[in-house]
Design a protein around this motif. Structure first.
Motif, mmCIF file in Angstrom:
data_model
loop_
_atom_site.group_PDB
_atom_site.id
_atom_site.type_symbol
_atom_site.label_atom_id
_atom_site.label_comp_id
_atom_site.label_asym_id
_atom_site.label_seq_id
_atom_site.Cartn_x
_atom_site.Cartn_y
_atom_site.Cartn_z
ATOM 1 N N ILE A 74 35.518 34.900 69.085
ATOM 2 C CA ILE A 74 35.234 36.331 68.881
ATOM 3 C C ILE A 74 33.881 36.533 68.222
ATOM 4 N N GLY A 75 33.649 35.901 67.093
ATOM 5 C CA GLY A 75 32.341 35.982 66.435
ATOM 6 C C GLY A 75 32.137 37.238 65.619
ATOM 7 N N PHE A 76 32.947 37.421 64.582
ATOM 8 C CA PHE A 76 32.754 38.558 63.689
ATOM 9 C C PHE A 76 31.485 38.371 62.869
ATOM 10 N N ARG A 77 30.869 39.496 62.460
ATOM 11 C CA ARG A 77 29.610 39.454 61.729
ATOM 12 C C ARG A 77 29.814 39.357 60.212
ATOM 13 N N HIS A 78 30.838 40.051 59.691
ATOM 14 C CA HIS A 78 31.127 40.055 58.252
ATOM 15 C C HIS A 78 32.624 39.865 58.046
ATOM 16 N N ILE A 79 32.989 39.505 56.821
ATOM 17 C CA ILE A 79 34.393 39.331 56.463
ATOM 18 C C ILE A 79 34.622 39.921 55.075
ATOM 19 N N ARG A 80 35.731 40.647 54.922
ATOM 20 C CA ARG A 80 36.022 41.341 53.673
ATOM 21 C C ARG A 80 37.445 41.039 53.205
ATOM 22 N N GLY A 81 37.597 40.747 51.924
ATOM 23 C CA GLY A 81 38.914 40.504 51.349
ATOM 24 C C GLY A 81 38.953 40.856 49.881
ATOM 25 N N HIS A 82 40.178 40.900 49.339
ATOM 26 C CA HIS A 82 40.390 41.244 47.932
ATOM 27 C C HIS A 82 40.162 40.029 47.029
ATOM 28 N N GLY A 83 40.132 40.323 45.730
ATOM 29 C CA GLY A 83 40.307 39.285 44.728
ATOM 30 C C GLY A 83 39.090 38.465 44.362
ATOM 31 N N LEU A 84 37.889 38.919 44.689
ATOM 32 C CA LEU A 84 36.693 38.149 44.332
ATOM 33 C C LEU A 84 36.640 37.892 42.827
ATOM 34 N N LEU A 85 37.045 38.889 42.030
ATOM 35 C CA LEU A 85 36.952 38.760 40.570
ATOM 36 C C LEU A 85 38.304 38.558 39.903
ATOM 37 N N SER A 86 39.365 38.357 40.695
ATOM 38 C CA SER A 86 40.684 38.099 40.131
ATOM 39 C C SER A 86 40.743 36.721 39.494
ATOM 40 N N ASP A 87 41.794 36.503 38.710
ATOM 41 C CA ASP A 87 41.865 35.290 37.899
ATOM 42 C C ASP A 87 41.828 34.010 38.722
ATOM 43 N N ASP A 88 42.434 34.027 39.945
ATOM 44 C CA ASP A 88 42.507 32.769 40.686
ATOM 45 C C ASP A 88 41.168 32.347 41.287
ATOM 46 N N MET A 89 40.142 33.208 41.217
ATOM 47 C CA MET A 89 38.795 32.786 41.591
ATOM 48 C C MET A 89 38.024 32.254 40.392
ATOM 49 N N GLY A 90 38.508 32.533 39.199
ATOM 50 C CA GLY A 90 37.997 31.880 37.999
ATOM 51 C C GLY A 90 36.574 32.210 37.611
ATOM 52 N N VAL A 91 36.075 33.393 37.984
ATOM 53 C CA VAL A 91 34.669 33.716 37.708
ATOM 54 C C VAL A 91 34.442 34.049 36.239
ATOM 55 N N HIS A 92 35.264 34.928 35.681
ATOM 56 C CA HIS A 92 35.080 35.397 34.302
ATOM 57 C C HIS A 92 35.926 34.537 33.373
ATOM 58 N N PHE A 151 31.333 40.703 53.387
ATOM 59 C CA PHE A 151 31.327 42.132 53.066
ATOM 60 C C PHE A 151 32.015 42.174 51.711
ATOM 61 N N VAL A 152 31.241 42.291 50.650
ATOM 62 C CA VAL A 152 31.699 41.993 49.300
ATOM 63 C C VAL A 152 32.509 43.160 48.738
ATOM 64 N N GLU A 153 33.763 42.903 48.406
ATOM 65 C CA GLU A 153 34.578 43.892 47.685
ATOM 66 C C GLU A 153 34.670 43.445 46.226
ATOM 67 N N LEU A 154 34.212 44.276 45.312
ATOM 68 C CA LEU A 154 34.241 43.934 43.891
ATOM 69 C C LEU A 154 35.563 44.374 43.281
ATOM 70 N N GLY A 155 36.429 43.452 43.010
ATOM 71 C CA GLY A 155 37.745 43.662 42.429
ATOM 72 C C GLY A 155 38.502 42.338 42.559
ATOM 73 N N PHE A 156 39.684 42.226 41.956
ATOM 74 C CA PHE A 156 40.237 43.148 40.973
ATOM 75 C C PHE A 156 39.730 42.773 39.582
ATOM 76 N N MET A 157 40.350 43.304 38.524
ATOM 77 C CA MET A 157 39.827 43.098 37.184
ATOM 78 C C MET A 157 40.277 41.749 36.611
ATOM 79 N N PRO A 158 39.351 40.941 36.101
ATOM 80 C CA PRO A 158 39.778 39.720 35.395
ATOM 81 C C PRO A 158 40.662 40.097 34.209
ATOM 82 N N SER A 159 41.751 39.370 34.004
ATOM 83 C CA SER A 159 42.669 39.723 32.914
ATOM 84 C C SER A 159 41.984 39.644 31.562
ATOM 85 N N SER A 160 40.979 38.772 31.436
ATOM 86 C CA SER A 160 40.262 38.648 30.168
ATOM 87 C C SER A 160 39.370 39.849 29.883
ATOM 88 N N LEU A 161 39.193 40.724 30.865
ATOM 89 C CA LEU A 161 38.341 41.896 30.724
ATOM 90 C C LEU A 161 39.121 43.199 30.888
#
Length: 504
Positions: free
Chosen positions: A40-58, A89-99
């Motif tokens: 198919i060849g999609f151009r962008h991809i979007r999903g939840h949880g970029l900043l949620s705890d299981d991504m471990g950013v904060h 396609f960057v979705e900023l969320g959800f909130m890190p529990s530490s914040l």
């Protein structure tokens, strides 16, 4: 058949949805995305949880309470996307529990939906993430990644109390933090769920009054009714497919006359049902239902993102069966569903639109190849049941005297792994041989023939089975001379015998 001369818009594959980003660390997910990108060849991809705890950013130190940002998982996810030819396609969320300012969460993986306890810390986190992306991938690249603020803040399930003013404050803080990194980055929202068009005017007024950056607007579209729960599943009524197109068109209508009029519009989620456990997603009916939506949405919006590309997805629970009504175009272990073929067919259409109707799209390539996508129209729950046969007739231009015609069919039987799975007794966890069988049964049925060209055209009569989508490829035949070849001699007959047969 209405003739046109337009170029086929790329909006249908500008973006596709995914489960939370942490799932991209799994091999099944990556294998599915590689297959989707190949076909198919999609151009962008979007999903939840970029900043949620299981991504471990904060990260917060347990020793002194200090903050550190970790991009270990984020880099693996985004590197994978770019290696497979799809941009975030960057979705900023959800909130890190530490914040977070509270303990309210959504989904079984507990994405925190509360505002930040300290907006300045949230702004610092956003700046750090965006700056890291720019440093790692380059500012010119990241400028092509839309950055969306949050997900469905008009629903209490996704934003504490669906507090509009609190969301506007979050949006302003976030948008300014993004622009602090680079003014050329794209930021937008408000990623509204269906049924909250009363947010558009206040959002436009807020952005205008506060001079807040908004580079695009976004919303979601679903056409299903209230959930009718069964154990590990859901059934729902469906509105007509046109209801999705009405939702696609809503932002432009509601923003007309405001300062946000004319901005790009992204439908960052759409599907029939909003439930990840509705069997409708697995069916041939679903492909026929969405065919006019994919075609009808081409020029309505800048993108409409199918939710989601595969069933490696966990929201209400962990799936309990290979076919479970998941959103995906693919099941676990890469078994294509009928709707997968709808997208794969559209990906093979030529770039020039020749004709479009209520049950077909006809396109062409510069080399004379003509492609047809056709489907049986279906109308949702309240519509009359469709017949077992639907006929599509199209006339296509072809150069030469003969044409090669190849057709692929997907319906209640052909190209339908869900039907095969039911015939197999609905195994929850197929073994390897059964998965191979299901993939074989998921292949569209193929037929081909040679047709005469009359007056520069070929007349196609396409009988479609129940809930069928079909893809037809018509190629001009350019015969080549091969001295001595005669198919009548395949069993070794002599020239003398052929002459004698001819004389008789």
């Amino acid at each position: 058949m209405e003739p046109t001369t337009a170029r086929l818009s790329d909006s249908w594959r500008h973006c596709v949805g995914t489960g939370r980003l942490n799932l991209a660390l799994r091999s099944d997910y990556r294998e599915s995305l590689a297959l989707v990108q190949r076909d198919i060849g999609f151009r962008h991809i979007r999903g939840h949880g970029l900043l949620s705890d299981d991504m471990g950013v904060h990260r917060k130190s347990a020793v002194d309470g200090g903050t550190r940002y970790s991009f270990t998982y984020l880099d693996q996810v985004f590197d994978t996307y770019l290696e497979l030819g799809v941009r975030p396609f960057v979705e900023l969320g959800f909130m890190p529990s530490s914040l977070a300012s509270g303990d309210d969460t959504v989904f079984w993986w507990k994405g925190n939906i509360t505002p930040p306890r300290y907006p300045s810390e949230w702004a610092a986190l956003v700046r750090a993430v965006v700056l890291h992306l720019v440093d790692r991938y380059g500012v010119d690249e990241v400028r092509t990644w839309p950055i969306e603020v949050w997900n469905e803040p008009n629903l209490v399930e996704f934003w504490k109390d669906a507090d509009q003013e609190a969301y506007f404050r979050l949006y302003e803080t976030t948008a300014r933090a993004v622009k602090d990194v680079d003014a050329g980055l794209q930021v937008g929202g408000p990623a509204l769920s269906p049924g909250s068009d009363d947010w558009w005017a206040p959002f436009a007024d807020f952005a205008t009054r506060r001079d807040v950056p908004v580079d695009f607007v976004s919303r979601h579209a679903y056409s299903s009714g209230p959930a009718q729960h069964i154990p590990f599943g859901t059934y729902q009524t469906l509105e007509p497919p046109s209801s999705l197109l009405d939702q696609f068109d809503a932002p432009r209508k509601h923003l007309a006359g405001t300062a946000l009029a004319g901005l790009p519009v992204h439908i960052t989620e759409f599907n029939s049902s909003y439930r990840p456990d509705n069997p409708i997603h697995d069916t041939a009916y679903h492909a026929a239902y969405l065919a006019p939506v994919l075609v009808g949405g081409l020029d309505l919006v800048d993108s409409y993102s199918y939710w989601t590309f595969c069933d490696v997805f966990e929201e209400v629970d962990v799936p309990t069966s290979v076919f479970h009504g998941g959103f995906g175009l693919l099941t676990h272990r890469q078994v294509p569903k009928p709707t997968y073929h709808l997208y794969a067919f559209l990906a093979r259409m030529g770039p020039l639109v020749l004709a479009c109707g209520e049950d077909h799209l006809v396109c062409a390539d510069d080399d004379g190849r003509v492609t047809v996508l056709a489907w049986q129209p279906v109308g949702g729950t309240a519509a009359p049941d469709v017949p077992d046969r639907h006929e599509v007739r199209v006339s296509v231009p072809v150069v030469g005297t003969r044409a090669f015609v190849r057709r692929e069919r997907v319906n209640e039987h052909d190209g339908n792994a869900f039907a095969a799975w039911r015939e197999l007794g609905r195994p929850d966890s197929p073994d390897t041989r059964t998965f191979d069988l299901l993939r074989d049964c998921a292949r569209p049925a193929v037929e081909h023939r040679s047709l005469a060209v009359d007056g520069g055209r070929v007349e196609l009569v396409l009988p479609l089975a129940r809930h069928e989508i079909t893809f037809v490829e018509v190629r001009p035949v350019r015969p080549q001379e091969h001295t001595g070849l005669d198919d009548r001699r395949l069993l070794g007959g002599s020239d003398d015998r052929l002459v004698a047969e001819h004389e008789r």
